[in-house]
Design a protein around this motif. Structure first.
Motif, mmCIF file in Angstrom:
data_model
loop_
_atom_site.group_PDB
_atom_site.id
_atom_site.type_symbol
_atom_site.label_atom_id
_atom_site.label_comp_id
_atom_site.label_asym_id
_atom_site.label_seq_id
_atom_site.Cartn_x
_atom_site.Cartn_y
_atom_site.Cartn_z
ATOM 1 N N TYR A 12 0.827 -1.206 0.000
ATOM 2 C CA TYR A 12 0.000 0.000 0.000
ATOM 3 C C TYR A 12 0.866 1.262 0.000
ATOM 4 O O TYR A 12 0.527 2.261 -0.659
ATOM 5 N N ALA A 13 1.973 1.226 0.730
ATOM 6 C CA ALA A 13 2.870 2.383 0.761
ATOM 7 C C ALA A 13 3.482 2.625 -0.619
ATOM 8 O O ALA A 13 3.580 3.767 -1.078
ATOM 9 N N ALA A 14 3.884 1.538 -1.292
ATOM 10 C CA ALA A 14 4.446 1.676 -2.634
ATOM 11 C C ALA A 14 3.399 2.191 -3.617
ATOM 12 O O ALA A 14 3.693 3.035 -4.470
ATOM 13 N N LEU A 15 2.161 1.687 -3.485
ATOM 14 C CA LEU A 15 1.086 2.156 -4.361
ATOM 15 C C LEU A 15 0.788 3.627 -4.124
ATOM 16 O O LEU A 15 0.587 4.392 -5.083
ATOM 17 N N LEU A 16 0.771 4.044 -2.852
ATOM 18 C CA LEU A 16 0.526 5.449 -2.539
ATOM 19 C C LEU A 16 1.628 6.336 -3.101
ATOM 20 O O LEU A 16 1.354 7.407 -3.664
ATOM 21 N N ALA A 17 2.874 5.892 -2.957
ATOM 22 C CA ALA A 17 3.983 6.672 -3.502
ATOM 23 C C ALA A 17 3.890 6.778 -5.019
ATOM 24 O O ALA A 17 4.174 7.840 -5.598
ATOM 25 N N TYR A 18 3.460 5.704 -5.657
ATOM 26 C CA TYR A 18 3.315 5.728 -7.117
ATOM 27 C C TYR A 18 2.197 6.674 -7.536
ATOM 28 O O TYR A 18 2.338 7.426 -8.511
ATOM 29 N N LEU A 19 1.096 6.676 -6.803
ATOM 30 C CA LEU A 19 -0.015 7.580 -7.117
ATOM 31 C C LEU A 19 0.395 9.036 -6.933
ATOM 32 O O LEU A 19 0.029 9.902 -7.731
ATOM 33 N N VAL A 20 1.149 9.312 -5.868
ATOM 34 C CA VAL A 20 1.635 10.676 -5.648
ATOM 35 C C VAL A 20 2.565 11.091 -6.784
ATOM 36 O O VAL A 20 2.507 12.214 -7.288
ATOM 37 N N PHE A 21 3.413 10.157 -7.217
ATOM 38 C CA PHE A 21 4.329 10.440 -8.317
ATOM 39 C C PHE A 21 3.566 10.772 -9.596
ATOM 40 O O PHE A 21 3.941 11.689 -10.349
ATOM 41 N N LEU A 22 2.478 10.044 -9.866
ATOM 42 C CA LEU A 22 1.692 10.286 -11.069
ATOM 43 C C LEU A 22 0.867 11.564 -10.961
ATOM 44 O O LEU A 22 0.677 12.275 -11.954
ATOM 45 N N ALA A 23 0.359 11.853 -9.757
ATOM 46 C CA ALA A 23 -0.535 13.001 -9.591
ATOM 47 C C ALA A 23 0.207 14.320 -9.468
ATOM 48 O O ALA A 23 -0.391 15.383 -9.709
ATOM 49 N N PHE A 24 1.481 14.290 -9.112
ATOM 50 C CA PHE A 24 2.221 15.534 -8.870
ATOM 51 C C PHE A 24 2.210 16.472 -10.082
ATOM 52 O O PHE A 24 1.902 17.665 -9.924
ATOM 53 N N PRO A 25 2.537 16.023 -11.308
ATOM 54 C CA PRO A 25 2.538 16.969 -12.442
ATOM 55 C C PRO A 25 1.175 17.592 -12.694
ATOM 56 O O PRO A 25 1.087 18.796 -12.967
ATOM 57 N N LEU A 26 0.113 16.798 -12.588
ATOM 58 C CA LEU A 26 -1.224 17.331 -12.851
ATOM 59 C C LEU A 26 -1.629 18.344 -11.780
ATOM 60 O O LEU A 26 -2.186 19.407 -12.100
ATOM 61 N N LEU A 27 -1.351 18.041 -10.523
ATOM 62 C CA LEU A 27 -1.709 18.959 -9.445
ATOM 63 C C LEU A 27 -0.902 20.254 -9.537
ATOM 64 O O LEU A 27 -1.430 21.350 -9.315
ATOM 65 N N TRP A 28 0.375 20.137 -9.843
ATOM 66 C CA TRP A 28 1.194 21.340 -9.985
ATOM 67 C C TRP A 28 0.747 22.168 -11.190
ATOM 68 O O TRP A 28 0.754 23.408 -11.144
#
Length: 277
Positions: A12-28
């Protein structure tokens, strides 16, 4: 058994980190689109704008023909996706069901063709389109997108066709159905998720494609959205960051909406309801 909770927590921690990695460009990108000019130049940028504004969106629409560019991208992407799927479906059926040297050679060529870089094929494609008088036209761009998406679409659909039980087609043959009737009435309905996933791939690839559109389209009224986005960068390489972020965010929305609408069909079982009681 003792390590299972720890392993699950790690997953779950790895999945969360991956989601944050994917969402960062869109959110920024979203954050930048709503920032006024004084916040864009701040040495300490914040996630949430202190004074959000829609001026960047208004400026983007005033400076560039975004609606026309989005319409051109939509026509090119939809046409390429539909044509690629219509061509790839019967071809994938033949490659999956007819095992021969020819089909194996075709499968190998499909894999090898994916390794060709854009720069290697752009000159032959340009010369072909020039002879056909399709340079600087959306039909010519659609033709290029179909050629580029067809090998991978074919490769995807071959796997889906092989997952359909041959017994279903044999039962249709016993009932007197021919190859074409079997493909249309038996196999094609079971390929729904695969066809949708393939069409989505072709659509997103064509929607986001930049290099071919930049080389082949010269008239401003015919240019696609990725090409128009480059107009927000000045001659000296300085980007008009606010309008560029606003336009880029709007350009990402169609792909997100399309995927959100049909993701259930992609992840659904392909053979639901195929087995008779």
């Amino acid at each position: 058994m003792r390590t299972r909770p720890a392993a699950r927590a790690g997953q779950y921690a790895a999945l969360l980190a991956y989601l944050v990695f994917l969402a960062f460009p869109l959110l920024w990108l979203l954050s930048t689109a709503f920032k006024p000019p004084r916040e864009l130049g701040s040495p300490h940028p914040a996630w949430i704008p202190d004074d959000p504004t829609l001026a960047n969106f208004r400026q983007a629409f005033d400076e560039q023909p975004l609606p026309q560019a989005a319409f051109n991208s939509l026509i090119a992407a939809l046409s390429a996706a539909l044509i690629a799927v219509c061509l790839a479906t019967p071809m994938a059926y033949v490659m999956a069901r007819q095992r021969s040297r020819l089909t194996r050679a075709a499968a190998g060529w499909v894999v090898v063709s994916q390794a060709f870089p854009f720069v290697l094929v752009i000159i032959p494609l340009f010369l072909v389109l020039k002879n056909l008088r399709l340079i600087d036209s959306l039909p010519g761009l659609v033709m290029v997108y179909v050629v580029w998406a067809l090998p991978f679409a074919l490769w995807m659909l071959v796997g889906y066709v092989r997952a359909v039980p041959v017994e279903l087609e044999e039962a249709a043959a016993v009932d007197g159905a021919g190859r074409l009737r079997t493909l249309v009435s038996v196999t094609a309905p079971l390929l729904g998720p695969g066809i949708v996933a393939t069409a989505l791939f072709a659509f997103i690839t064509a929607w986001n494609e930049f290099f071919f559109a930049l080389v082949l389209l010269k008239t401003p009224e015919k240019q696609t959205l990725p090409v128009v986005l480059t107009h927000f960068i000045g001659a000296e390489g300085v980007a008009d960051l606010g309008p560029l972020a606003a336009a880029a965010f709007l350009a990402t929305l169609p792909s997100l909406v399309v995927f959100a609408v049909i993701q259930r069909r992609i992840t659904g079982g392909m053979l639901t309801g195929a087995v008779k009681n």
